[in-house]
Design an enzyme around this catalytic site. Structure first.
Site, short mmCIF file in Angstrom:
data_model
loop_
_atom_site.label_atom_id
_atom_site.label_comp_id
_atom_site.label_asym_id
_atom_site.label_seq_id
_atom_site.Cartn_x
_atom_site.Cartn_y
_atom_site.Cartn_z
N ARG A 16 0.80 -1.23 0.00
CA ARG A 16 0.00 0.00 0.00
C ARG A 16 0.83 1.28 0.00
NH1 ARG A 16 -3.82 -0.90 4.85
NH2 ARG A 16 -2.24 -2.42 5.44
N LYS A 23 9.23 -0.95 2.35
CA LYS A 23 8.52 -0.07 3.29
C LYS A 23 9.38 0.40 4.45
CE LYS A 23 5.11 -1.67 5.96
NZ LYS A 23 3.72 -2.06 6.29
N ARG A 337 27.58 26.82 2.63
CA ARG A 337 27.75 25.48 2.06
C ARG A 337 28.83 24.71 2.82
NH1 ARG A 337 28.85 26.61 -3.94
NH2 ARG A 337 29.22 24.36 -3.89
N ALA A 384 29.55 44.96 -1.75
CA ALA A 384 28.47 44.22 -2.43
C ALA A 384 28.97 43.67 -3.75
CB ALA A 384 27.29 45.15 -2.67
N ARG A 444 40.82 48.31 -13.35
CA ARG A 444 39.61 48.49 -14.17
C ARG A 444 39.91 49.59 -15.17
NH1 ARG A 444 37.22 51.39 -9.10
NH2 ARG A 444 37.75 53.53 -9.61
#
Ligand code: UD1
Ligand code: MG
Length: 461
Positions: A16, A23, A337, A384, A444
């Protein structure tokens, strides 16, 4: 008292459940049903534990192979509970008491079993029974005129009058093995199901003049079996509520005991607060005064005193435990993690992911960053959008950031690197070479302005 040998019946099919998994391997509170029963057998000090396997035997046995204190016995084909016990007899010693448990009845409590064993007293047949207004499907306990137990009749073999009986057999019994052995030899399958019923030993005991005793409990959940997904889910809620109550008795403040899921071991020091809808898995420990916000998932982690984990944080220490020191602040919406090792007073803010990295005391990454394969010094400040480029497509590389470094927003740190102590990285830099201590490093395009520059205009057709 005699030694206790536990036999756990786990050969049935569990049709079932409508699942390809045996089971007894379905999970309750993060552990296989069968594992709950094995742990209970250990808690009552069983001399040996024998698991009877049949349907999906290989799968069940492979999950048990690391538990060297267990024995397994195969029952193929499955001709009933009495037949199952016959398979176990060769490994049972006559000087012991056999305690029969079911692999699909996970919440039986050690104190109920102790009471049953006490009643058995190494000489009687002792049955664990339940008084219930809904006895349907179970074997009924038949009692004589003096109230003594004389037999168990299975539902399918029972008369209408017997079906009205509200005392049922739980499937759990304690019996001196020296008595059980000859009784099992006398079983036959002349019954409605054509099976060898273990429950027929009750009639043999009565015939042999052996007293049959019943320990009747009223908490149905202790003996409830799992046959369908609906029953599994219902028992899961019962189990979770029991755990919540245990935690609250230890002083843990739960915003709502009905909205907590512990799938493993949660150990809490004093003054811990847990808001709603949190899931804990594996081994989690929370230090004094830790506060967990709503909707957090925490797997295999150790969290130090006074640390706050704000809402919607996902911490997964899977195969390499996550550690967080004292007074830290994690989240909301943070992801830690495996191998994240955060020192005292570290701040990890929204949409920050940390993997396999050690952050020293007071380091902060408050917004939108990826920290992977790093050693980060004390008080380092992440702007950020700072990203670790730790993977070159084939290998992972490590970067070390000295103490007191400030990393400007939207920078990329291309590993392997060493960022010198006290240095500053200008915003938007792509850093590919080691940087000197205390220096400002900018990598940059230079800003350029062209005065009076005209935007292109659409040509007329
Ligand atoms: C059994 C009892 C019934 C009791 C009920 C409690 C018998 C004849 N009846 O009925 O009185 O009220 O449990 O739940 O014992 N199993 C095997 N091999 C087999 C058959 C079963 O290992 O050949 C195992 C199952 O996996 C299960 C346990 O024995 O763990 C009970 O079997 P199940 O088929 O559920 O027995 P019931 O008919 O429910
Ligand atoms: Mg059953």
């Amino acid at each position: 008292m005699s030694k206790i040998d536990v036999v756990i019946m786990a050969a049935g099919k569990g049709t079932r459940m409508q699942s390809s998994m045996p089971k007894v391997l379905h999970r309750l509170g993060g552990r296989a049903l069968l594992q709950h029963v094995i742990v209970t057998a250990q808690l009552i000090g069983a001399r040996q534990t024998v698991v009877i396997t049949g349907h999906g035997a290989e799968q069940v046995e492979s999950t048990l192979s690391h538990q060297t204190h267990l024995q397994t016995v195969r029952q193929i084909p499955q001709l009933g509970t009495g037949h199952a016990m016959q398979q176990a007899l060769p490994v049972l010693e006559d000087d012991g008491v056999t305690l029969v448990l079911s692999g699909d009845v996970p919440l039986i409590q050690p104190d109920s079993l102790q009471a049953l064993l006490h009643l058995c007293d190494s000489k009687y047949l002792a049955l664990l029974t339940l008084k219930t207004p809904s006895p349907s499907g179970y074997g009924r306990i038949l009692r004589g005129s003096a109230g003594e137990v004389v037999a168990i009749v299975e539902e399918k073999d029972a008369t209408d009058a017997q079906r009205q009986i509200e005392e049922i057999y739980s499937g759990i019994m304690a019996v001196p093995t020296r008595l059980l052995r000859p009784w099992l030899a006398r079983l036959n399958n002349r019954n409605a199901q054509g099976e060898l019923y273990l429950t027929d030993v009750v009639g043999f005991a009565t015939a042999d003049g052996c007293e049959v005793r019943a320990h009747c409990i009223t908490q149905a959940w202790q003996v409830e079996g799992v046959n369908t997904p609906v029953q599994l889910a219902a028992l899961e809620r019962t189990f979770q509520l029991l755990q919540a109550q245990t935690l609250m008795r230890q002083g843990v403040r739960l915003a709502d005991p009905a909205r907590l899921d512990v799938r493993g071991d949660l150990v809490c020091d004093t003054d811990v607060e847990i808001d709603v809808n949190c899931v804990f898995e594996g081994r989690v420990s929370l230090g004094e005064g830790v506060r967990i916000g709503p909707n957090c998932v925490i797997i295999n982690a150790e969290i130090g005193a006074g640390t706050q984990v704000l809402g919607f944080t996902y911490i997964n220490g899977e195969d390499k435990k996550v550690r967080i020191g004292h007074g830290a602040r994690i989240g909301p919406f943070a992801r830690l993690r495996p191998g994240a090792d955060l020192g005292d007073e570290v701040h990890i803010g929204n949409f920050v992911e940390v993997k396999n990295s050690t952050l020293a005391k007071g380091a902060k990454a408050n917004h939108l960053a990826y920290l992977g394969d790093l050693t980060v010094g004390e008080r380092v400040n992440y702007g950020a959008g700072v990203i670790s480029a730790n993977y070159d497509g084939a290998n992972k590389h490590h970067t070390t950031i000295g103490p007191d470094v400030h990393i400007g927003s939207n920078s990329v740190l291309v590993s392997p690197l060493t960022v010198g102590a006290g240095g500053t990285i200008g915003a938007g830099s792509v850093i590919t070479k080691d940087t000197a201590p205390d220096a400002l490093t900018v990598a940059r395009g230079k800003q350029l302005s062209i005065p009076g520059w005209q935007r292109p205009v659409k040509k007329s057709k």
